[in-house]
Design a protein around this motif. Structure first.
Motif: not given
Ligand SMILES: [Zn+2]
Length: 294
Positions: A172, A177, A170, A160
């Motif tokens: 996340c 990332c 992403c 990340h």
């Molecule tokens: Zn990420």
């Protein structure tokens, strides 16, 4: 701890699991593998682990396990993204009850980092980054001869680090990332075909982006070596590493980071088991020669 003593190593992945007995030099004395049951029933997954552990015919003195994250510190509770039945599963205490051994659990990518310095491509190095570029992207960092843990045990999570500021979304919640651009899953999403079918331009792009992330880490942490494991990186092979090395040459320009190298993992197919064993020996305070001896 005598030289002949063995660690019980447990590697639990989303598609397969392995259990082994490894000596203090990282040699595999016994190992077996089994598929990870694809089920929302966490106890069924645990039963498969326990059955494999029960097959070990050799006496062992410590248990180490590597598992996908996220997890809380020390792997008391694990919630691997790719094992849907395990959410806050009490892996460490279950393994300790089952084996009767002192038991230590860590993130599988951090485990691999320990093993690279123990018996892989980073033996003798006190400062390096170890990465896995596979369906996802993970990593671990050894600095000043110690594996970095971080506040919640997640240090080294290089997947990340941003490599394309306006890049792909992403999982996340971020954007651009490394994992969103260079993982096997992302390559398949970009090209519409498995990563193994990627053309030379995609191989070079992936190597370049991995090199970009490595260069930032080298500049940040004063280290000069990155080892890379994982089916995507090792499947791409030499052109991937050449592209990564070329990108590092452009972006690691400080006196201490110039010359940073990116090389394949030295662990081979037994890497995940070596990582798990290293987690056990580290926990016991006896990992040779000194990595992780915090
Ligand atoms: Zn990420």
């Amino acid at each position: 701890v005598s030289r002949d003593e063995l660690a019980l190593a447990v590697d639990i992945g989303g598609t397969k699991m392995a259990v082994g007995a490894l000596d203090r030099a990282g040699r595999v004395r016994w190992a077996e593998r089994a598929p990870t049951p694809s089920t929302p029933d966490g106890e069924a997954v645990w039963s498969a682990v326990a059955a494999l552990v029960a097959r070990c015919p050799l006496p062992t003195v410590v248990c180490g396990a590597g598992c996908g994250g996220p997890m809380d510190e020390g792997g008391e509770h694990v919630s691997p993204l790719n094992i849907e039945g395990w959410r806050d599963f009490p892996l460490r205490s279950r393994l300790a009850e089952l084996t009767g051994l002192a038991t230590y659990v860590d993130n599988d990518a951090k485990a691999l980092a320990l093993a690279e310095g123990w018996c892989g491509a980073a033996v003798g190095k006190s400062d390096y980054l170890s990465m896995v570029v596979s369906t996802g992207v993970g990593g671990g960092i050894v600095l000043d001869g110690r594996l970095l843990d971080g506040g919640a045990g997640n240090a080294g999570h290089i997947g990340h680090v941003v490599v394309e500021p306006d890049g792909r979304s992403c999982r996340c919640g971020g954007r651009g990332c490394l994992e969103a651009e260079a993982s096997g899953t992302s390559i398949a999403a970009i090209t519409g075909a498995p990563a193994a079918a990627a053309d030379s331009a995609m191989v070079a792009r992936t190597g370049r982006l991995v090199g970009r992330a490595v260069a930032s880490v080298a500049n940040l942490l004063d280290l000069r070596l990155a080892t890379v494991a994982g089916s995507v990186a090792l499947g791409f092979g030499a052109p991937f590493f050449a592209a990564g090395q070329a990108e590092i040459a452009v972006r690691s320009r400080l006196a201490f980071s110039a010359g940073t190298r990116i090389i394949p993992s030295g662990l081979g197919a037994s890497g995940p088991l070596a990582g798990a064993a290293a987690v056990g020996w580290r926990g016991a305070g006896t990992l040779d020669p000194w990595i992780g001896s915090s």
